[in-house]
Scaffold this motif. Structure first.
Motif, mmCIF file in Angstrom:
data_model
loop_
_atom_site.group_PDB
_atom_site.id
_atom_site.type_symbol
_atom_site.label_atom_id
_atom_site.label_comp_id
_atom_site.label_asym_id
_atom_site.label_seq_id
_atom_site.Cartn_x
_atom_site.Cartn_y
_atom_site.Cartn_z
ATOM 1 N N ARG A 1 0.838 -1.192 0.000
ATOM 2 C CA ARG A 1 0.000 0.000 0.000
ATOM 3 C C ARG A 1 0.878 1.249 0.000
ATOM 4 O O ARG A 1 1.999 1.240 0.493
ATOM 5 N N LEU A 2 0.348 2.330 -0.536
ATOM 6 C CA LEU A 2 1.069 3.593 -0.621
ATOM 7 C C LEU A 2 0.249 4.713 -0.008
ATOM 8 O O LEU A 2 -0.950 4.823 -0.266
ATOM 9 N N TRP A 3 0.918 5.527 0.800
ATOM 10 C CA TRP A 3 0.300 6.730 1.341
ATOM 11 C C TRP A 3 1.177 7.937 1.033
ATOM 12 O O TRP A 3 2.414 7.846 1.093
ATOM 13 N N HIS A 4 0.537 9.062 0.744
ATOM 14 C CA HIS A 4 1.261 10.324 0.597
ATOM 15 C C HIS A 4 1.396 10.955 1.987
ATOM 16 O O HIS A 4 0.420 11.049 2.734
ATOM 17 N N ILE A 5 2.589 11.394 2.316
ATOM 18 C CA ILE A 5 2.856 11.911 3.659
ATOM 19 C C ILE A 5 3.651 13.203 3.566
ATOM 20 O O ILE A 5 4.181 13.560 2.511
ATOM 21 N N THR A 6 3.705 13.905 4.683
ATOM 22 C CA THR A 6 4.668 14.984 4.871
ATOM 23 C C THR A 6 5.518 14.631 6.087
ATOM 24 O O THR A 6 5.098 13.855 6.950
ATOM 25 N N TRP A 7 6.714 15.189 6.163
ATOM 26 C CA TRP A 7 7.622 14.854 7.256
ATOM 27 C C TRP A 7 8.283 16.126 7.791
ATOM 28 O O TRP A 7 8.446 17.114 7.080
ATOM 29 N N THR A 8 8.615 16.077 9.061
ATOM 30 C CA THR A 8 9.360 17.155 9.711
ATOM 31 C C THR A 8 10.353 16.512 10.676
ATOM 32 O O THR A 8 10.314 15.310 10.936
ATOM 33 N N GLN A 9 11.219 17.337 11.221
ATOM 34 C CA GLN A 9 12.086 16.866 12.288
ATOM 35 C C GLN A 9 11.257 16.592 13.528
ATOM 36 O O GLN A 9 10.340 17.339 13.860
ATOM 37 N N GLY A 10 11.584 15.521 14.223
ATOM 38 C CA GLY A 10 10.865 15.161 15.435
ATOM 39 C C GLY A 10 11.675 15.459 16.679
ATOM 40 O O GLY A 10 12.813 15.933 16.617
ATOM 41 N N THR B 1 13.625 10.899 15.250
ATOM 42 C CA THR B 1 14.301 11.785 14.306
ATOM 43 C C THR B 1 13.312 12.411 13.343
ATOM 44 O O THR B 1 13.433 13.569 12.967
ATOM 45 N N PHE B 2 12.294 11.653 12.941
ATOM 46 C CA PHE B 2 11.284 12.142 12.006
ATOM 47 C C PHE B 2 9.897 12.128 12.649
ATOM 48 O O PHE B 2 9.597 11.272 13.483
ATOM 49 N N LEU B 3 9.068 13.048 12.220
ATOM 50 C CA LEU B 3 7.635 12.996 12.459
ATOM 51 C C LEU B 3 6.956 12.927 11.103
ATOM 52 O O LEU B 3 7.388 13.586 10.149
ATOM 53 N N PHE B 4 5.881 12.128 11.009
ATOM 54 C CA PHE B 4 5.171 11.962 9.750
ATOM 55 C C PHE B 4 3.700 12.320 9.932
ATOM 56 O O PHE B 4 3.107 12.079 10.991
ATOM 57 N N TYR B 5 3.127 12.880 8.857
ATOM 58 C CA TYR B 5 1.723 13.281 8.859
ATOM 59 C C TYR B 5 1.063 12.781 7.590
ATOM 60 O O TYR B 5 1.703 12.716 6.527
ATOM 61 N N ASP B 6 -0.224 12.422 7.695
ATOM 62 C CA ASP B 6 -0.941 11.972 6.504
ATOM 63 C C ASP B 6 -1.404 13.178 5.703
ATOM 64 O O ASP B 6 -1.134 14.340 6.053
ATOM 65 N N SER B 7 -2.130 12.921 4.616
ATOM 66 C CA SER B 7 -2.535 13.997 3.712
ATOM 67 C C SER B 7 -3.516 14.965 4.357
ATOM 68 O O SER B 7 -3.721 16.074 3.842
ATOM 69 N N ASP B 8 -4.126 14.581 5.485
ATOM 70 C CA ASP B 8 -5.042 15.457 6.209
ATOM 71 C C ASP B 8 -4.369 16.143 7.385
ATOM 72 O O ASP B 8 -5.047 16.795 8.197
ATOM 73 N N GLY B 9 -3.057 15.985 7.514
ATOM 74 C CA GLY B 9 -2.332 16.667 8.572
ATOM 75 C C GLY B 9 -2.350 15.959 9.903
ATOM 76 O O GLY B 9 -1.912 16.534 10.913
ATOM 77 N N ARG B 10 -2.831 14.711 9.945
ATOM 78 C CA ARG B 10 -2.850 13.958 11.197
ATOM 79 C C ARG B 10 -1.522 13.227 11.383
ATOM 80 O O ARG B 10 -1.032 12.582 10.452
ATOM 81 N N GLN B 11 -0.968 13.325 12.586
ATOM 82 C CA GLN B 11 0.293 12.644 12.860
ATOM 83 C C GLN B 11 0.088 11.138 12.819
ATOM 84 O O GLN B 11 -0.923 10.620 13.288
ATOM 85 N N LEU B 12 1.044 10.429 12.232
ATOM 86 C CA LEU B 12 0.909 8.989 12.123
ATOM 87 C C LEU B 12 2.179 8.308 12.608
ATOM 88 O O LEU B 12 3.228 8.927 12.768
#
Length: 369
Positions: free
Chosen positions: A309-318, A322-333
């Protein structure tokens, strides 16, 4: 600017799979209070021991690679313009490191990404920027150019051998002479410690480190709109392409060379397999030497693949990872536990990501303008 050319509609048949979450193994933590491996999120097998990371050659002609199939995390990026990529193999402890190679130049990008996990860097020389990074933070690598045959071996003349390799046992044998320890720095890790019990039942406080990735035994997945993703190609310029094919039988992504042949671990003769694929888009600039790339590690977009499966995400420094990830609706995952491949895709060198469904339909074509 990044451009998404095509995206397929969500595959309804995958919803039932999503409801069952990630596949679990006996290694995954059942007790959420127990310390977890900062590289996989699974049960900690080497408490108090320092992780190790080795940079190995990944040029098209480098068809013999040791240790790629047993690394907890494999990092890949094009660190020099118009040059092949290298791979950085991270292991949970120096003692867990098998024969690894061909060892090549250390890269400050990899040491930056793994700094929170206190990895012991293993390399064969380094460019000026990597040397500057290690010197600035008073870090020392196990370097083949320094210790030579005391920890590294090769099959040809030492001065020109392309296949230098080492192992955890060999590295442990030179740490004392380098004034390095295979144990975690308790002061650096004291802000985050875990209580466990020793063989007598007495509580022992162990230094723990922030996770590289936010992995959980019960992850918080994005909404069930994932796309069926069976084939992946990451094109790093003209000299390097890494591909993956999903196996429903194993539930993992098998690593492939650009020509479609399996990328094998020379230790076992088996294909390198990964539970998670993370391809992260990052802005980058050429450094003063006009050759070396510097990556922005503050934020960006990307994709996460797991279980076909594939999801589009955004990432920032955690902070806790080390990383924080968010889904396409901005929810942390959070991600599924297991072995991970992580690539940084540059925004200035024309690199591309292509993903296809199991039916051969092109889901995603991403290029840098």
């Amino acid at each position: 600017m990044k451009r998404i050319w095509t995206r397929a509609a969500a595959a309804a048949a995958l919803c039932a799979v999503l409801l069952s979450g990630c596949s679990f193994s006996s290694e995954i933590l059942s007790d959420h209070s127990a310390p977890a491996d900062p590289l996989t999120g699974q049960a900690l097998q080497y408490p108090g021991e320092r992780a190790a990371a080795v940079v190995i050659d990944n040029a098209p002609a480098s068809t013999v690679q040791w240790g790629i199939g047993s690394a907890s995390v494999v990092l890949e990026a094009q660190t020099e313009a118009d040059a092949p990529t290298s791979l950085c193999l991270a292991y949970p402890a120096v003692s867990a490191m098998p024969t690894v190679g061909p060892v090549t130049l250390g890269q400050d990008l990899y040491w930056r990404l793994l700094s929170g996990q206190q990895v012991l860097p293993v390399q064969r020389g380094a460019g000026q920027f990597a040397r500057n990074y290690l010197d600035y933070y008073n870090l020392r690598a196990v370097d083949a150019l320094e210790v030579g045959r005391n920890a590294f071996t090769c099959d040809a003349d030492w001065s020109s051998a392309p296949l230098w390799r080492t192992s955890g046992k060999a590295v442990l044998g030179v740490l004392d002479s380098l004034n390095l320890s295979s144990q975690l720095d308790e002061l650096a890790a004291s802000a985050s410690s875990a209580v466990t019990s020793d063989s007598t039942g007495a509580d022992t406080v162990l230094p723990t480190l922030p996770a590289l990735l936010p992995q959980k035994a019960e992850p918080r997945l994005p909404e069930p709109d994932a796309e069926d993703a069976a084939a992946v190609q990451v094109h790093f310029g003209t000299q390097s392409t890494t591909a993956f094919a999903y196996s429903a039988e194993s539930g993992t992504y098998g690593m492939l060379h650009a020509d479609g042949t399996a990328q094998l671990d020379a230790n076992t003769g088996t294909q390198a397999q990964f539970d998670n694929l993370l391809i992260l888009f990052s802005s980058s600039t050429l450094r003063d030497d006009g050759r070396t790339l510097d990556y922005d590690l503050t934020l960006g977009g990307g994709v996460w693949l797991n279980g076909g499966r594939l999801w589009h995400i955004t990432w920032t420094q955690g902070t806790d990872s080390t990383f924080l990830f968010y889904d396409s609706d901005g929810r942390q995952l959070s991600l599924c536990t297991g072995r991970s491949y992580l690539a940084l895709v540059s925004s200035v060198t024309g690199e591309e990501l292509a993903v296809q469904s199991s039916a051969g339909e092109e889901l995603l074509a991403h290029t840098a303008a």
